[in-house]
Scaffold this active site. Sequence first.
Site, PDB file in Angstrom:
ATOM      1  N   TYR A 133       0.817  -1.228   0.000  1.00 13.59           N
ATOM      2  CA  TYR A 133       0.000   0.000   0.000  1.00 13.59           C
ATOM      3  C   TYR A 133       0.843   1.267   0.000  1.00 13.59           C
ATOM      4  O   TYR A 133       0.351   2.364  -0.252  1.00 13.59           O
ATOM      5  CB  TYR A 133      -1.006   0.000   1.169  1.00 13.59           C
ATOM      6  CG  TYR A 133      -0.399  -0.011   2.558  1.00 13.59           C
ATOM      7  CD1 TYR A 133       0.200   1.117   3.106  1.00 13.59           C
ATOM      8  CD2 TYR A 133      -0.430  -1.166   3.340  1.00 13.59           C
ATOM      9  CE1 TYR A 133       0.750   1.105   4.382  1.00 13.59           C
ATOM     10  CE2 TYR A 133       0.106  -1.190   4.613  1.00 13.59           C
ATOM     11  CZ  TYR A 133       0.698  -0.054   5.129  1.00 13.59           C
ATOM     12  OH  TYR A 133       1.251  -0.076   6.393  1.00 13.59           O
ATOM     13  N   GLU A 134       2.149   1.128   0.300  1.00 14.48           N
ATOM     14  CA  GLU A 134       3.035   2.302   0.245  1.00 14.48           C
ATOM     15  C   GLU A 134       3.361   2.663  -1.198  1.00 14.48           C
ATOM     16  O   GLU A 134       3.967   3.693  -1.469  1.00 14.48           O
ATOM     17  CB  GLU A 134       4.328   2.021   1.008  1.00 14.48           C
ATOM     18  CG  GLU A 134       4.138   1.875   2.499  1.00 14.48           C
ATOM     19  CD  GLU A 134       5.431   1.500   3.211  1.00 14.48           C
ATOM     20  OE1 GLU A 134       6.345   2.343   3.272  1.00 14.48           O
ATOM     21  OE2 GLU A 134       5.533   0.347   3.680  1.00 14.48           O
TER      22      GLU A 134
HETATM   23  O1  LIG Z   1       3.438  -4.554   8.946  1.00 14.73           O
HETATM   24  P1  LIG Z   1       2.324  -5.303   9.574  1.00 14.73           P
HETATM   25  O2  LIG Z   1       1.736  -6.328   8.666  1.00 14.73           O
HETATM   26  O3  LIG Z   1       2.722  -5.900  10.900  1.00 14.73           O
HETATM   27  O4  LIG Z   1       1.200  -4.202   9.894  1.00 14.73           O
HETATM   28  C1  LIG Z   1      -0.215  -4.278   9.739  1.00 14.73           C
HETATM   29  C2  LIG Z   1      -0.631  -3.988   8.329  1.00 14.73           C
HETATM   30  C3  LIG Z   1      -0.599  -2.476   8.279  1.00 14.73           C
HETATM   31  O5  LIG Z   1       0.693  -2.036   7.994  1.00 14.73           O
HETATM   32  C4  LIG Z   1      -0.951  -2.069   9.657  1.00 14.73           C
HETATM   33  C5  LIG Z   1      -2.397  -1.683   9.772  1.00 14.73           C
HETATM   34  O6  LIG Z   1      -2.634  -1.126  11.028  1.00 14.73           O
HETATM   35  O7  LIG Z   1      -0.762  -3.237  10.484  1.00 14.73           O
END
Ligand SMILES: O=P(O)(O)O[C@@H]1C[C@H](O)[C@@H](CO)O1
Length: 333
Positions: A133-134
């Site tokens: 999503y980035e």
């Molecule tokens: O990077 P992770 O998968 O641990 O983080 C989750 C997915 C999004 O980046 C974020 C949503 O709050 O949490």
Amino acid sequence: MSKISKIIDTAVKVNGSIDKKLRLDKTDEQFYENHVVHTDNDKYTYESLTETASFLRKQVPFKPVIGIICGSGMGAYWNQGCLADALDGKIQFPYEVIPHFPRSTVKGHVGELVFGYLTGVPVVCMKGRFHYYEGYPLWKCAMPVRVMKLLGITHLIVSNAAGGLNPNFKVGDIMLVKDHINLMGFAGNNPLQGPNDDRFGPRFPPMNTAYSKELIIEAKKVAEELNMQDIIHEGVYTCLGGPNFETVAELKMLSMLGADTVGMSTVHEVITARHCDLTVFAFSLITNLCITNYKTASNPNHEEVIDVGKMRESVLQLFVQNIVTVIAKQANK
Ligand SMILES: O=P(O)(O)O[C@@H]1C[C@H](O)[C@@H](CO)O1
Ligand SMILES: Nc1nc2[nH]cnc2c(=O)[nH]1
């Protein structure tokens, strides 16, 4: 890229019979430009990733044996409290100083590669990861896995924060990932798409044994020793592209498909890791319960994800430390 014939004969069929033959003179490069689906991952060649690895190797006097990806559930979003901060003899590289590395864009996200010792075992931690999503393609999100492989790791521990879809899960529970559903792969989006370099792994890698069964058994033993058995589950993770959380209908569908947790990472990292033959252990921290009915008015949000991560900070650090010890013991047998 493999040699493609420089002369391409194309038969054009009109009314069922071949009545016209075109002779196209093209170089390999032109052919590739015009006909092969573009992923750009050919720019991250074995050679360029070797450059990245040698830049790091020159500055780190030891070889890491385990890679650890610290996501939202492992304190990657706040400065102190991440497992990476607890390493002994730390050597840190902000992502922006590492050749060919992507930049971390998540707000408040430090983004660094940290080398050090965890319970005496040399490891390398990603403090923060790259998400689809980035704006990064999946192969770019997962490229640090290949760099860690080139640095010498044999095992990869992957953590994520996820929504709990299984009705038996509670906020703060931990799910050991036994399998995943590569939903983005269903739509033709895969980190291994594009030219394959056999030096990393085979064109068609299997995924039915992606998550080490032995390490799941060991992790359950560790959980018992730490008196965490009541918060430990085993299940199936699925990754969506994000950044939005899911609709009720989407979650109902994912539940029917057999997913126990839903997140926005991990799957492409694990596929890349298994492609280059790393042994994988992964777990989800359940940071919120997925809402599968229309009566519930509350909304999932990133703040609660961070809060639950903070709540579980110390217990997860201990859990991962113990798993690292187990892996090191197994490797020395
Ligand atoms: O990077 P992770 O998968 O641990 O983080 C989750 C997915 C999004 O980046 C974020 C949503 O709050 O949490
Ligand atoms: N896709 C998704 N990712 C998450 N990360 C933390 N919670 C969630 C969730 O409910 N859905």
